[in-house]
Scaffold this motif. Structure first.
Motif, PDB file in Angstrom:
ATOM      1  N   LEU A  64      56.599  31.607  -7.072  1.00 50.20           N
ATOM      2  CA  LEU A  64      55.386  32.056  -7.745  1.00 50.20           C
ATOM      3  C   LEU A  64      55.514  31.860  -9.253  1.00 50.20           C
ATOM      4  O   LEU A  64      54.612  31.316  -9.899  1.00 50.20           O
ATOM      5  N   VAL A  90      40.441  25.015  -6.473  1.00 55.29           N
ATOM      6  CA  VAL A  90      41.366  24.799  -5.361  1.00 55.29           C
ATOM      7  C   VAL A  90      41.782  23.346  -5.190  1.00 55.29           C
ATOM      8  O   VAL A  90      42.778  23.066  -4.529  1.00 55.29           O
ATOM      9  N   THR A 106      52.415  37.498  -1.603  1.00 54.18           N
ATOM     10  CA  THR A 106      51.615  38.629  -1.129  1.00 54.18           C
ATOM     11  C   THR A 106      51.918  38.928   0.340  1.00 54.18           C
ATOM     12  O   THR A 106      52.031  40.092   0.722  1.00 54.18           O
ATOM     13  N   GLN A 107      52.069  37.897   1.154  1.00 53.58           N
ATOM     14  CA  GLN A 107      52.415  38.099   2.564  1.00 53.58           C
ATOM     15  C   GLN A 107      53.764  38.791   2.704  1.00 53.58           C
ATOM     16  O   GLN A 107      53.938  39.672   3.552  1.00 53.58           O
ATOM     17  N   GLN A 140      51.262  32.338  -4.463  1.00 54.51           N
ATOM     18  CA  GLN A 140      50.775  33.715  -4.572  1.00 54.51           C
ATOM     19  C   GLN A 140      50.506  34.301  -3.181  1.00 54.51           C
ATOM     20  O   GLN A 140      50.859  35.454  -2.916  1.00 54.51           O
ATOM     21  N   ASP A 141      49.936  33.499  -2.300  1.00 54.89           N
ATOM     22  CA  ASP A 141      49.688  33.955  -0.922  1.00 54.89           C
ATOM     23  C   ASP A 141      50.992  34.274  -0.196  1.00 54.89           C
ATOM     24  O   ASP A 141      51.097  35.296   0.481  1.00 54.89           O
ATOM     25  N   ARG A 142      51.997  33.414  -0.348  1.00 55.05           N
ATOM     26  CA  ARG A 142      53.281  33.659   0.323  1.00 55.05           C
ATOM     27  C   ARG A 142      53.955  34.919  -0.224  1.00 55.05           C
ATOM     28  O   ARG A 142      54.526  35.709   0.536  1.00 55.05           O
ATOM     29  N   GLU A 159      60.197  33.681  -2.747  1.00 53.72           N
ATOM     30  CA  GLU A 159      58.754  33.768  -2.926  1.00 53.72           C
ATOM     31  C   GLU A 159      58.381  34.071  -4.371  1.00 53.72           C
ATOM     32  O   GLU A 159      57.460  33.459  -4.922  1.00 53.72           O
ATOM     33  N   TYR A 171      49.984  27.112  -7.087  1.00 54.99           N
ATOM     34  CA  TYR A 171      50.131  28.505  -7.530  1.00 54.99           C
ATOM     35  C   TYR A 171      49.470  29.461  -6.542  1.00 54.99           C
ATOM     36  O   TYR A 171      50.060  30.486  -6.171  1.00 54.99           O
ATOM     37  N   LEU A 172      48.266  29.141  -6.107  1.00 56.41           N
ATOM     38  CA  LEU A 172      47.553  30.015  -5.167  1.00 56.41           C
ATOM     39  C   LEU A 172      48.301  30.135  -3.838  1.00 56.41           C
ATOM     40  O   LEU A 172      48.364  31.220  -3.253  1.00 56.41           O
ATOM     41  N   GLN A 173      48.894  29.038  -3.386  1.00 58.37           N
ATOM     42  CA  GLN A 173      49.686  29.082  -2.152  1.00 58.37           C
ATOM     43  C   GLN A 173      50.940  29.938  -2.340  1.00 58.37           C
ATOM     44  O   GLN A 173      51.300  30.732  -1.456  1.00 58.37           O
ATOM     45  N   ASP A 222      53.247  42.365   1.774  1.00 55.83           N
ATOM     46  CA  ASP A 222      52.517  43.026   2.865  1.00 55.83           C
ATOM     47  C   ASP A 222      53.451  43.348   4.028  1.00 55.83           C
ATOM     48  O   ASP A 222      53.341  44.406   4.646  1.00 55.83           O
TER      49      ASP A 222
END
Length: 136
Positions: A25, A78, A94-95, A90-92, A21, A86-88, A98
């Motif tokens: 990123l 987007v 962050t998940q 970043q989401d992965r 991940e 990059y945003l995707q 989390d």
């Protein structure tokens, strides 16, 4: 005990640093920042965002035209392939963080046995004297 905790934290940090991940990123960020069009969109978006924050901090409402312009700007962000990648990523990432945080929070709140339950999704819990990722 503190030294043991810090040692395990260092092991966790190293695992996160080596995670797919984080690698994804960083790779997607490098590609995005190497693209002049993507950088321009990001810069424009950041400037608009600062302008909106300034207006809001002064207690001013955004006009419908300004709201529409912001929506269009967000769509440009987007819809750019490198920014979206990059945003995707970043989401992965962050998940993943989390999930790690959830395991830590569960261990702190409920004890180690239940923390291992949350890490694998077992719902046996305390009713069966703890759990294992193999089931009840």
């Amino acid at each position: 005990m503190t030294a043991d905790i810090l040692e395990k934290a260092e092991i966790l940090a190293a695992a996160i640093a080596q995670s797919g991940e984080l690698k994804e990123l960083r790779t997607s960020e490098e590609a995005m920042l190497a693209d002049e069009q993507a950088k321009g969109i990001i810069d424009e978006f950041n400037q608009e965002q600062q302008r909106v924050y300034a207006l809001q901090s002064e207690g001013k409402e955004l006009s419908e035209e300004e709201k529409k312009a912001i929506d269009e700007m967000e769509q440009r962000v987007v819809s750019h392939a490198l920014i979206a990648a990059y945003l995707q990523a970043q989401d992965r990432f962050t998940q993943m963080l989390d999930s790690v945080n959830s395991v830590l929070a569960s261990a702190i709140a409920n004890g180690q046995d239940n923390a291992s339950c949350s890490s694998c999704g077992s719902s046996c819990g305390e009713s069966h004297g703890g759990c294992s990722c193999g089931g009840c």
